[in-house]
Design an enzyme around this catalytic site. Structure first.
Site, PDB file in Angstrom:
ATOM      1  N   MET A 114      41.874  35.670  41.215  1.00 50.01           N
ATOM      2  CA  MET A 114      43.302  35.393  41.375  1.00 50.01           C
ATOM      3  C   MET A 114      43.940  36.274  42.445  1.00 50.01           C
ATOM      4  O   MET A 114      45.072  36.010  42.875  1.00 50.01           O
ATOM      5  CB  MET A 114      44.023  35.591  40.044  1.00 50.01           C
ATOM      6  CG  MET A 114      43.979  36.995  39.501  1.00 50.01           C
ATOM      7  SD  MET A 114      44.700  37.048  37.844  1.00 50.01           S
ATOM      8  CE  MET A 114      44.536  38.801  37.472  1.00 50.01           C
ATOM      9  N   LYS A 115      43.251  37.304  42.911  1.00 49.58           N
ATOM     10  CA  LYS A 115      43.818  38.191  43.930  1.00 49.58           C
ATOM     11  C   LYS A 115      44.012  37.491  45.272  1.00 49.58           C
ATOM     12  O   LYS A 115      44.789  37.957  46.108  1.00 49.58           O
ATOM     13  CB  LYS A 115      42.937  39.427  44.094  1.00 49.58           C
ATOM     14  CG  LYS A 115      42.880  40.322  42.864  1.00 49.58           C
ATOM     15  CD  LYS A 115      44.237  40.909  42.518  1.00 49.58           C
ATOM     16  CE  LYS A 115      44.153  41.914  41.385  1.00 49.58           C
ATOM     17  NZ  LYS A 115      45.470  42.514  41.067  1.00 49.58           N
ATOM     18  N   ASP A 116      43.342  36.364  45.476  1.00 44.56           N
ATOM     19  CA  ASP A 116      43.572  35.591  46.704  1.00 44.56           C
ATOM     20  C   ASP A 116      45.038  35.191  46.823  1.00 44.56           C
ATOM     21  O   ASP A 116      45.602  35.133  47.914  1.00 44.56           O
ATOM     22  CB  ASP A 116      42.712  34.324  46.706  1.00 44.56           C
ATOM     23  CG  ASP A 116      41.238  34.604  46.946  1.00 44.56           C
ATOM     24  OD1 ASP A 116      40.886  35.771  47.200  1.00 44.56           O
ATOM     25  OD2 ASP A 116      40.439  33.653  46.862  1.00 44.56           O
TER      26      ASP A 116
END
Length: 388
Positions: A114-116
């Protein structure tokens, strides 16, 4: 036995060679009259041919010898967000049969976490404001996944990347960061890798500091994308949201959006045992934390991106519980996730098993289990750390 098998294989191969033609027809993919002629000794050529015409390749428009394709295809950045929400209730036995646990599959992002989302937003905002310019070097402190996302983004956009992590970061995440072409620095015991980022950026004016722990474009990314996706995917029926915190961006951004739609949505912070977040939420006191092994969650300080105002309650989860849930998720749902996902789902399962009323719980499946083959899914490592 081996000799007989070898002779049988040779005989079969000889039969195939003596056959003049081999035809293949698959009714699931082509009309019954369509036959793919793989080889025909009577034909002018031995090349494969189709009995039905092949569709023509779409024409392209040209302008001053510049080819313009009639179709646009997605690129890596277009794959960020709009991840599936799946039913993972099978990991537990809810007290009420109407309760559902839903997992947001963030490993569908191109960097497998989810860090994208946050890095895409941070880069876009920094480029728009002029803080990040072509030719600059991006420096980021990360427990692993943000570093992978920064390295990915820099590879696409043409920036040089320097990632600083700690010794807890898995071998797989370190290898991923290097694969994108980033320089990786691993802090020594006692070094504050987050402060190292800020110091490097201060000493080098051509460096851009991501500063994910205090950058409000971090929770902003989740407020603008992940939160609305969850609300739409549950048709507004979500009653509970569960997520761990590290920078605080995920739970603050998503929790804030969900409460803006329905103030009755309960937001629960899942916190690893040893982190200071749960204690701080309970009494407002910052105490000294203890070590824990789940990566990418919990902290020994309070980040600026964390908004405790959207958090209703907390649940503390041990390393052993988090990692055991990872195996549970894999064996009961077929999803292969990392330790922070196991921590989130363990907390969500606890809520499901306690609630007499039917509730709809959404939690985050933060990243892919392949990032932790050397740890979470390695029995030797688990035994060494007394986690089996």
């Amino acid at each position: 036995m081996i000799k007989r098998c070898s002779l049988a294989i040779l005989a079969l191969f000889s039969f195939v060679l003596r056959t003049n033609a081999f035809t293949f027809s698959n009714p699931a993919f082509a009309p019954k009259s369509s036959v793919l002629q793989l080889y025909n000794s009577d034909a002018d050529t031995a090349s494969p041919s189709l009995s039905t015409p092949v569709p023509a390749v779409p024409e392209v428009a040209t302008n001053n010898n510049v080819v313009k394709f009639r179709r646009d295809y997605p690129k890596a950045l277009d794959l960020i967000g709009n991840t599936p929400l799946v039913d993972i209730t099978a990991v537990c036995k809810p007290k009420n049969a109407g309760t559902r646990i839903l997992g947001k599959c963030e490993f569908f992002n191109p960097g497998y976490s989810m860090k994208d989302r946050i890095i895409k937003n941070i880069f876009e905002q920094a480029e728009a404001s002029g803080e990040l310019k072509p030719g600059m070097t991006v420096v980021a402190a990360s427990s692993g996944n943000t570093g992978c996302s920064v390295a990915l983004m820099c590879a696409i956009k043409g920036y040089k990347a320097i990632i600083i992590t700690n010794q807890k970061c898995s071998e797989e995440k370190c290898a991923s960061i290097r694969a994108y072409g980033a320089e990786l620095l691993i802090s020594k015991p006692g070094q504050d890798y987050m402060q190292m980022e800020l110091d490097m950026a201060e000493e080098n004016p051509e460096y851009y500091s991501v500063n994910q722990y205090n950058n409000l474009d971090n929770p902003g990314a989740h407020y603008q994308s992940t939160g609305p996706e969850i609300w739409a995917q549950t048709y507004g029926e979500i009653t509970n949201f569960v997520a761990a915190g590290s920078t605080g961006g995920t739970i603050s951004g998503i929790g804030g959006f969900l409460k803006s739609q329905n103030s009755n949505v309960r937001v629960t912070l899942a916190d690893p045992k040893g982190s200071i977040f749960a204690g701080y939420k309970a009494n407002g006191v910052i105490k000294k934390g203890k070590s824990f092994l789940v990566e990418g969650v919990g902290k020994e300080n309070i980040p600026g991106a964390m908004n405790f105002g959207v958090i209703d309650d907390t649940l503390t989860v041990t390393d052993k519980e988090a990692f055991a849930m990872c195996r549970n998720i894999a064996s009961n749902t077929g999803l292969f996730v990392g330790g922070s996902s196991g921590l989130n789902v363990h907390a969500a399962a606890a809520l499901a098993e306690e609630s007499s009323e039917p509730i709809t719980i959404v939690t985050m499946l933060c990243d892919l289990g392949v990032k932790y083959l050397s740890k979470v899914y390695n029995d030797e490592w688990l035994e060494e750390n007394d986690l089996l």
